[in-house]
Design a protein around this motif. Structure first.
Motif, mmCIF file in Angstrom:
data_model
loop_
_atom_site.group_PDB
_atom_site.id
_atom_site.type_symbol
_atom_site.label_atom_id
_atom_site.label_comp_id
_atom_site.label_asym_id
_atom_site.label_seq_id
_atom_site.Cartn_x
_atom_site.Cartn_y
_atom_site.Cartn_z
ATOM 1 N N UNK A 1 27.150 28.676 36.387
ATOM 2 C CA UNK A 1 28.050 29.649 35.734
ATOM 3 C C UNK A 1 27.310 30.375 34.611
ATOM 4 N N UNK A 2 27.460 31.698 34.579
ATOM 5 C CA UNK A 2 26.842 32.435 33.476
ATOM 6 C C UNK A 2 27.799 32.422 32.286
ATOM 7 N N UNK A 3 27.304 32.878 31.153
ATOM 8 C CA UNK A 3 28.136 32.814 29.948
ATOM 9 C C UNK A 3 29.118 33.959 29.842
ATOM 10 N N UNK A 4 28.729 35.101 30.415
ATOM 11 C CA UNK A 4 29.510 36.311 30.179
ATOM 12 C C UNK A 4 30.420 36.627 31.368
ATOM 13 N N UNK A 5 31.659 37.004 31.041
ATOM 14 C CA UNK A 5 32.581 37.420 32.101
ATOM 15 C C UNK A 5 32.995 38.871 31.865
ATOM 16 N N UNK A 6 32.803 39.679 32.895
ATOM 17 C CA UNK A 6 33.132 41.101 32.815
ATOM 18 C C UNK A 6 34.527 41.305 33.392
ATOM 19 N N UNK A 7 35.399 41.970 32.635
ATOM 20 C CA UNK A 7 36.721 42.326 33.137
ATOM 21 C C UNK A 7 36.684 43.739 33.684
ATOM 22 N N UNK A 23 27.338 40.136 40.018
ATOM 23 C CA UNK A 23 26.891 38.882 40.637
ATOM 24 C C UNK A 23 25.364 38.821 40.656
ATOM 25 N N UNK A 24 24.751 39.952 40.994
ATOM 26 C CA UNK A 24 23.279 40.023 41.026
ATOM 27 C C UNK A 24 22.699 39.668 39.647
ATOM 28 N N UNK A 25 23.434 40.034 38.601
ATOM 29 C CA UNK A 25 22.969 39.770 37.229
ATOM 30 C C UNK A 25 23.470 38.413 36.713
ATOM 31 N N UNK A 26 24.057 37.651 37.632
ATOM 32 C CA UNK A 26 24.537 36.311 37.293
ATOM 33 C C UNK A 26 25.688 36.330 36.276
ATOM 34 N N UNK A 27 26.544 37.330 36.372
ATOM 35 C CA UNK A 27 27.711 37.434 35.491
ATOM 36 C C UNK A 27 28.972 37.177 36.312
ATOM 37 N N UNK A 28 29.989 36.681 35.650
ATOM 38 C CA UNK A 28 31.282 36.484 36.321
ATOM 39 C C UNK A 28 32.132 37.739 36.200
ATOM 40 N N UNK A 29 33.098 37.879 37.108
ATOM 41 C CA UNK A 29 33.988 39.047 37.047
ATOM 42 C C UNK A 29 35.445 38.635 37.223
ATOM 43 N N UNK A 30 36.305 39.340 36.482
ATOM 44 C CA UNK A 30 37.748 39.231 36.710
ATOM 45 C C UNK A 30 38.235 40.646 36.976
ATOM 46 N N UNK A 31 38.834 40.858 38.132
ATOM 47 C CA UNK A 31 39.362 42.183 38.479
ATOM 48 C C UNK A 31 40.866 42.187 38.250
ATOM 49 N N UNK A 32 41.354 43.268 37.625
ATOM 50 C CA UNK A 32 42.792 43.455 37.394
ATOM 51 C C UNK A 32 43.217 44.693 38.155
ATOM 52 N N UNK A 33 44.248 44.548 39.002
ATOM 53 C CA UNK A 33 44.705 45.713 39.757
ATOM 54 C C UNK A 33 46.198 45.600 40.039
ATOM 55 N N UNK A 34 46.824 46.751 40.257
ATOM 56 C CA UNK A 34 48.249 46.742 40.601
ATOM 57 C C UNK A 34 48.446 46.757 42.128
ATOM 58 N N UNK A 35 47.332 46.620 42.857
ATOM 59 C CA UNK A 35 47.397 46.679 44.322
ATOM 60 C C UNK A 35 47.099 45.285 44.884
ATOM 61 N N UNK A 36 48.074 44.695 45.542
ATOM 62 C CA UNK A 36 47.862 43.324 46.018
ATOM 63 C C UNK A 36 46.772 43.260 47.100
ATOM 64 N N UNK A 64 40.605 35.925 29.575
ATOM 65 C CA UNK A 64 39.617 35.399 30.528
ATOM 66 C C UNK A 64 38.268 36.119 30.484
ATOM 67 N N UNK A 65 38.177 37.222 29.715
ATOM 68 C CA UNK A 65 36.973 38.062 29.807
ATOM 69 C C UNK A 65 36.286 38.242 28.461
ATOM 70 N N UNK A 66 35.022 38.705 28.503
ATOM 71 C CA UNK A 66 34.272 38.948 27.264
ATOM 72 C C UNK A 66 34.152 40.430 26.953
ATOM 73 N N UNK A 67 34.093 41.243 28.000
ATOM 74 C CA UNK A 67 33.950 42.684 27.828
ATOM 75 C C UNK A 67 34.730 43.330 28.972
#
Ligand code: ADP
Ligand code: MG
Length: 349
Positions: A1-7, A23-36, A64-67
């Motif tokens: 797990x990387x330290x930084x999570x991108x929202x 992912x290539x940069x070893x960062x986590x992601x959280x996606x927010x969307x109104x489309x299921x 859940x995110x850092x930036x």
């Protein structure tokens, strides 16, 4: 797990490609969307479904995110501003406030002493009659338009008679430019006067939707160089961090105009994935996360074809050669005028 999570706000193809770059940069992601059915959810570490105005869901996202960044400019300013009080939004929300409104956007560009087509604010029918001199022109909603949506072509004054317009919205009337070429400048700004600028990309639209992009652009070098300067001025003036795209028009007399600014990664820059050492997506993530800026190196000339609506079908399951890169956005439903995927063809020497 990387330290930084991108929202990432927005879960379409641009969100997907931002997740892949993270992912290539070893960062986590959280996606927010109104489309299921948002396609980016399969590339993200976590997906939150919610309305862009739902403060409770947005607070859960913030936790859940850092930036935070966004893949399209029509996120409500209030939402970006709220998020920014807890976690930094990049590019900053004020950028979005300007760019998501076509009138503020054009006023801003002109304030930078950069040319646009002539335009006027339209709030009621009589404003149109008072501005016949801008016809032939395009009437556009100030907010929420994309891919030519919310636009009306006015060829002559008789078109005004038949026009049914909902004046609860605000419009801009733009004088039609006699187009010779369209192109875009994509750059990533890391900080004051620190830009990674991609080569100008020539674009061809069909029905106001981007269809083809290519590098090199077949356009006078002096014009292209002026456009690169203008794009850098715009990014500096906005105090922008991340990847920005400035769309340009060249008219039949070789006059240059800015069409619009996209405060995000852009469809015309898809070819940077295969034609450059660092794509517009990776550069965006690098800039917003404060990672190293790596010198851009162009690897190939390239062209991209957007696959719109059912054009995608004949490409699915097709065999491609080693210089062709097919991206299927994985959208659930095929709809006319919907961008479903793209094909990039690189030119190996
Ligand atoms: P969108 O937000 O939908 O991309 P644009 O303003 O970029 O809206 O318009 C989409 C396309 O329509 C442009 O790329 C161009 O081909 C055409 N267009 C828009 N405005 C003008 C104009 N003032 N003169 C000529 N063509 C225009
Ligand atoms: Mg556009």
């Amino acid at each position: 797990m990387s330290e930084l999570t991108v929202g990432i706000l927005g879960g379409g193809q641009l969100g997907s490609l931002l997740c892949i770059a993270s992912k290539k940069l070893n960062l986590n992601t959280v996606v927010y969307s109104d489309d299921k059915d948002a396609p980016a959810q399969i590339y993200a570490n976590e997906f939150i479904l919610g309305d862009y105005k739902d403060k409770t869901r947005i607070q859960a996202f913030i936790g859940k995110v850092d930036v935070v960044t966004y893949e399209f400019e029509n996120i409500p300013f209030e939402t970006l501003d709220l998020i920014n009080q807890f976690k930094e939004v990049k590019p900053k929300p004020t950028v979005n406030k300007i760019v998501q409104h076509r009138l503020y956007e054009k006023d801003f560009i002109n304030k930078c002493n950069i040319s646009t087509t002539r335009y006027v604010s339209i709030k009621k029918k009589s404003d149109l009659n008072a501005n016949i001199k801008l016809i032939p022109g395009l009437l556009k909603t100030c907010r929420l338009g994309y891919d030519g949506k919310g636009q009306y072509k006015l060829n002559d004054s008789s078109d005004l008679e038949n026009l049914k317009i909902d004046f609860s919205q605000e419009y801009i009337l733009e004088k039609m430019i006699n187009l010779k070429k369209e192109f875009s400048i994509i750059l990533t700004r890391f900080g004051h006067s620190i830009h990674s600028v991609y080569e100008p990309i020539e674009n061809e639209h069909e029905n106001q939707i981007l269809k083809y992009s290519k590098i090199p652009a077949d356009i006078d070098l002096k014009i292209l160089s002026k456009a690169q300067d203008w794009a850098s001025i715009i990014a500096d003036d906005l105090d922008y961090i991340g990847t920005i795209c400035v769309e340009f028009f060249v008219d039949k007399n070789d006059n240059l105009y800015v069409n619009e600014i996209a405060p995000r990664v852009h469809n015309s820059g898809h070819l940077t994935i295969n034609a450059y050492n660092i794509s517009q997506f990776e550069n965006h993530i690098r800039a917003i996360c404060g990672l190293e800026k790596i010198k851009l190196k162009k690897l190939y000339n390239a062209k991209m074809i957007n696959l719109i609506g059912d054009q995608i079908v004949s490409y699915q399951g097709k065999k491609f050669s080693s210089n062709e890169f097919f991206f299927d956005y994985g959208k659930k439903d095929i709809k006319p005028n919907r961008k479903m995927g793209h094909l990039t063809i690189i030119q190996k020497n």
